[in-house]
Design a protein around this motif. Structure first.
Motif, PDB file in Angstrom:
ATOM      1  N   CYS A   9       0.849  -1.185   0.000  1.00  0.00           N
ATOM      2  CA  CYS A   9       0.000   0.000   0.000  1.00  0.00           C
ATOM      3  C   CYS A   9       0.889   1.241   0.000  1.00  0.00           C
ATOM      4  O   CYS A   9       1.791   1.371   0.831  1.00  0.00           O
ATOM      5  CB  CYS A   9      -0.905  -0.004   1.230  1.00  0.00           C
ATOM      6  SG  CYS A   9      -1.929   1.482   1.378  1.00  0.00           S
ATOM      7  N   ASP A  10       0.646   2.150  -0.940  1.00  0.00           N
ATOM      8  CA  ASP A  10       1.458   3.363  -1.045  1.00  0.00           C
ATOM      9  C   ASP A  10       1.131   4.383   0.036  1.00  0.00           C
ATOM     10  O   ASP A  10       1.876   5.344   0.204  1.00  0.00           O
ATOM     11  CB  ASP A  10       1.278   4.000  -2.432  1.00  0.00           C
ATOM     12  CG  ASP A  10       1.974   3.186  -3.509  1.00  0.00           C
ATOM     13  OD1 ASP A  10       3.158   2.864  -3.331  1.00  0.00           O
ATOM     14  OD2 ASP A  10       1.317   2.866  -4.522  1.00  0.00           O
ATOM     15  N   ALA A  11       0.059   4.177   0.783  1.00  0.00           N
ATOM     16  CA  ALA A  11      -0.289   5.113   1.846  1.00  0.00           C
ATOM     17  C   ALA A  11       0.265   4.672   3.197  1.00  0.00           C
ATOM     18  O   ALA A  11       0.895   5.452   3.900  1.00  0.00           O
ATOM     19  CB  ALA A  11      -1.803   5.287   1.930  1.00  0.00           C
ATOM     20  N   CYS A  12       0.049   3.409   3.568  1.00  0.00           N
ATOM     21  CA  CYS A  12       0.464   2.950   4.901  1.00  0.00           C
ATOM     22  C   CYS A  12       1.686   2.046   4.884  1.00  0.00           C
ATOM     23  O   CYS A  12       2.279   1.796   5.927  1.00  0.00           O
ATOM     24  CB  CYS A  12      -0.699   2.248   5.599  1.00  0.00           C
ATOM     25  SG  CYS A  12      -1.155   0.648   4.863  1.00  0.00           S
ATOM     26  N   GLY A  13       2.065   1.524   3.722  1.00  0.00           N
ATOM     27  CA  GLY A  13       3.255   0.690   3.626  1.00  0.00           C
ATOM     28  C   GLY A  13       3.046  -0.780   3.946  1.00  0.00           C
ATOM     29  O   GLY A  13       3.983  -1.569   3.857  1.00  0.00           O
ATOM     30  N   ARG A  14       1.841  -1.172   4.311  1.00  0.00           N
ATOM     31  CA  ARG A  14       1.582  -2.579   4.611  1.00  0.00           C
ATOM     32  C   ARG A  14       1.505  -3.394   3.321  1.00  0.00           C
ATOM     33  O   ARG A  14       1.074  -2.897   2.279  1.00  0.00           O
ATOM     34  CB  ARG A  14       0.272  -2.743   5.376  1.00  0.00           C
ATOM     35  CG  ARG A  14       0.361  -2.250   6.805  1.00  0.00           C
ATOM     36  CD  ARG A  14      -0.921  -2.525   7.527  1.00  0.00           C
ATOM     37  NE  ARG A  14      -1.969  -1.687   6.935  1.00  0.00           N
ATOM     38  CZ  ARG A  14      -2.998  -1.226   7.590  1.00  0.00           C
ATOM     39  NH1 ARG A  14      -3.172  -1.512   8.844  1.00  0.00           N
ATOM     40  NH2 ARG A  14      -3.888  -0.461   6.982  1.00  0.00           N
ATOM     41  N   HIS A  70       3.046  21.325 -11.045  1.00  0.00           N
ATOM     42  CA  HIS A  70       2.570  20.023 -11.522  1.00  0.00           C
ATOM     43  C   HIS A  70       3.164  18.919 -10.658  1.00  0.00           C
ATOM     44  O   HIS A  70       4.371  18.814 -10.527  1.00  0.00           O
ATOM     45  CB  HIS A  70       2.965  19.800 -12.988  1.00  0.00           C
ATOM     46  CG  HIS A  70       2.461  18.499 -13.518  1.00  0.00           C
ATOM     47  ND1 HIS A  70       1.233  18.382 -14.117  1.00  0.00           N
ATOM     48  CD2 HIS A  70       2.996  17.262 -13.515  1.00  0.00           C
ATOM     49  CE1 HIS A  70       1.042  17.116 -14.474  1.00  0.00           C
ATOM     50  NE2 HIS A  70       2.100  16.414 -14.110  1.00  0.00           N
ATOM     51  N   TRP A  71       2.288  18.111 -10.062  1.00  0.00           N
ATOM     52  CA  TRP A  71       2.705  16.966  -9.249  1.00  0.00           C
ATOM     53  C   TRP A  71       1.768  15.829  -9.569  1.00  0.00           C
ATOM     54  O   TRP A  71       0.553  16.018  -9.660  1.00  0.00           O
ATOM     55  CB  TRP A  71       2.613  17.342  -7.768  1.00  0.00           C
ATOM     56  CG  TRP A  71       3.032  16.270  -6.817  1.00  0.00           C
ATOM     57  CD1 TRP A  71       4.290  16.024  -6.359  1.00  0.00           C
ATOM     58  CD2 TRP A  71       2.194  15.297  -6.184  1.00  0.00           C
ATOM     59  NE1 TRP A  71       4.289  14.979  -5.478  1.00  0.00           N
ATOM     60  CE2 TRP A  71       2.998  14.506  -5.356  1.00  0.00           C
ATOM     61  CE3 TRP A  71       0.829  15.021  -6.239  1.00  0.00           C
ATOM     62  CZ2 TRP A  71       2.518  13.457  -4.592  1.00  0.00           C
ATOM     63  CZ3 TRP A  71       0.330  13.973  -5.478  1.00  0.00           C
ATOM     64  CH2 TRP A  71       1.171  13.210  -4.665  1.00  0.00           C
ATOM     65  N   GLU A  72       2.317  14.654  -9.776  1.00  0.00           N
ATOM     66  CA  GLU A  72       1.447  13.511 -10.007  1.00  0.00           C
ATOM     67  C   GLU A  72       2.020  12.269  -9.372  1.00  0.00           C
ATOM     68  O   GLU A  72       3.228  12.139  -9.186  1.00  0.00           O
ATOM     69  CB  GLU A  72       1.131  13.290 -11.481  1.00  0.00           C
ATOM     70  CG  GLU A  72       2.246  12.866 -12.373  1.00  0.00           C
ATOM     71  CD  GLU A  72       1.769  12.745 -13.813  1.00  0.00           C
ATOM     72  OE1 GLU A  72       1.472  11.609 -14.231  1.00  0.00           O
ATOM     73  OE2 GLU A  72       1.673  13.782 -14.501  1.00  0.00           O
ATOM     74  N   ARG A  73       1.109  11.376  -9.029  1.00  0.00           N
ATOM     75  CA  ARG A  73       1.505  10.142  -8.384  1.00  0.00           C
ATOM     76  C   ARG A  73       0.466   9.091  -8.717  1.00  0.00           C
ATOM     77  O   ARG A  73      -0.723   9.387  -8.837  1.00  0.00           O
ATOM     78  CB  ARG A  73       1.564  10.357  -6.872  1.00  0.00           C
ATOM     79  CG  ARG A  73       1.908   9.115  -6.106  1.00  0.00           C
ATOM     80  CD  ARG A  73       2.940   9.390  -5.047  1.00  0.00           C
ATOM     81  NE  ARG A  73       3.314   8.158  -4.416  1.00  0.00           N
ATOM     82  CZ  ARG A  73       3.276   7.958  -3.115  1.00  0.00           C
ATOM     83  NH1 ARG A  73       2.894   8.923  -2.314  1.00  0.00           N
ATOM     84  NH2 ARG A  73       3.635   6.811  -2.612  1.00  0.00           N
ATOM     85  N   SER A  74       0.906   7.867  -8.844  1.00  0.00           N
ATOM     86  CA  SER A  74      -0.020   6.761  -9.041  1.00  0.00           C
ATOM     87  C   SER A  74       0.490   5.580  -8.238  1.00  0.00           C
ATOM     88  O   SER A  74       1.656   5.516  -7.862  1.00  0.00           O
ATOM     89  CB  SER A  74      -0.147   6.400 -10.523  1.00  0.00           C
ATOM     90  OG  SER A  74       1.103   6.003 -11.031  1.00  0.00           O
ATOM     91  N   GLY A  75      -0.393   4.658  -7.953  1.00  0.00           N
ATOM     92  CA  GLY A  75      -0.015   3.488  -7.179  1.00  0.00           C
ATOM     93  C   GLY A  75      -1.233   2.699  -6.768  1.00  0.00           C
ATOM     94  O   GLY A  75      -2.277   2.743  -7.425  1.00  0.00           O
ATOM     95  N   VAL A  76      -1.093   1.981  -5.641  1.00  0.00           N
ATOM     96  CA  VAL A  76      -2.191   1.180  -5.113  1.00  0.00           C
ATOM     97  C   VAL A  76      -2.339   1.458  -3.622  1.00  0.00           C
ATOM     98  O   VAL A  76      -1.373   1.813  -2.944  1.00  0.00           O
ATOM     99  CB  VAL A  76      -1.984  -0.334  -5.349  1.00  0.00           C
ATOM    100  CG1 VAL A  76      -1.944  -0.664  -6.827  1.00  0.00           C
ATOM    101  CG2 VAL A  76      -0.738  -0.835  -4.665  1.00  0.00           C
TER     102      VAL A  76
END
Length: 99
Positions: A9-14, A70-76
């Motif tokens: 998870c790109d937010a919590c790292g789990r 400009h800032w962008e990010r993608s992930g899960v």
């Protein structure tokens, strides 16, 4: 044949189990400004020239200035973090005032 690659998870790292539901995201933040601050007292061209000079002489590098525009990010993200992201980006309960 190997299974799917483990996801994090790109937010919590789990870690996210291969059998768990996960959510893909793409977030793009782009800076915009409708009008220049008219406090300069000059014409629009003069105000723009003054702003460009200020940016050129400022301490920020061109990359820093670009990152502000400009800032962008993608992930899960996992299910728990999806809920947090949705709450964070949901419309505010009352009209917000300008910053």
């Amino acid at each position: 044949m190997s299974g799917p690659r483990p996801k994090t998870c790109d937010a919590c790292g789990r870690g996210i189990a291969p059998s768990a539901v996960y959510y893909r995201f793409t977030l793009v933040l782009e800076g915009e400004q409708d009008v220049l601050d008219p406090s300069g007292g000059g014409s629009a061209g003069e105000d723009l020239a003054a702003l460009l000079k200020q940016l050129e002489e400022g301490p920020e590098s061109p990359q820093e200035l670009e990152d502000q525009v400009h800032w962008e990010r993608s992930g899960v993200v996992c299910s728990a973090c999806r809920s947090m992201v949705v709450r964070t980006l949901a419309a505010p309960p009352e009209p917000a005032r300008p910053h």
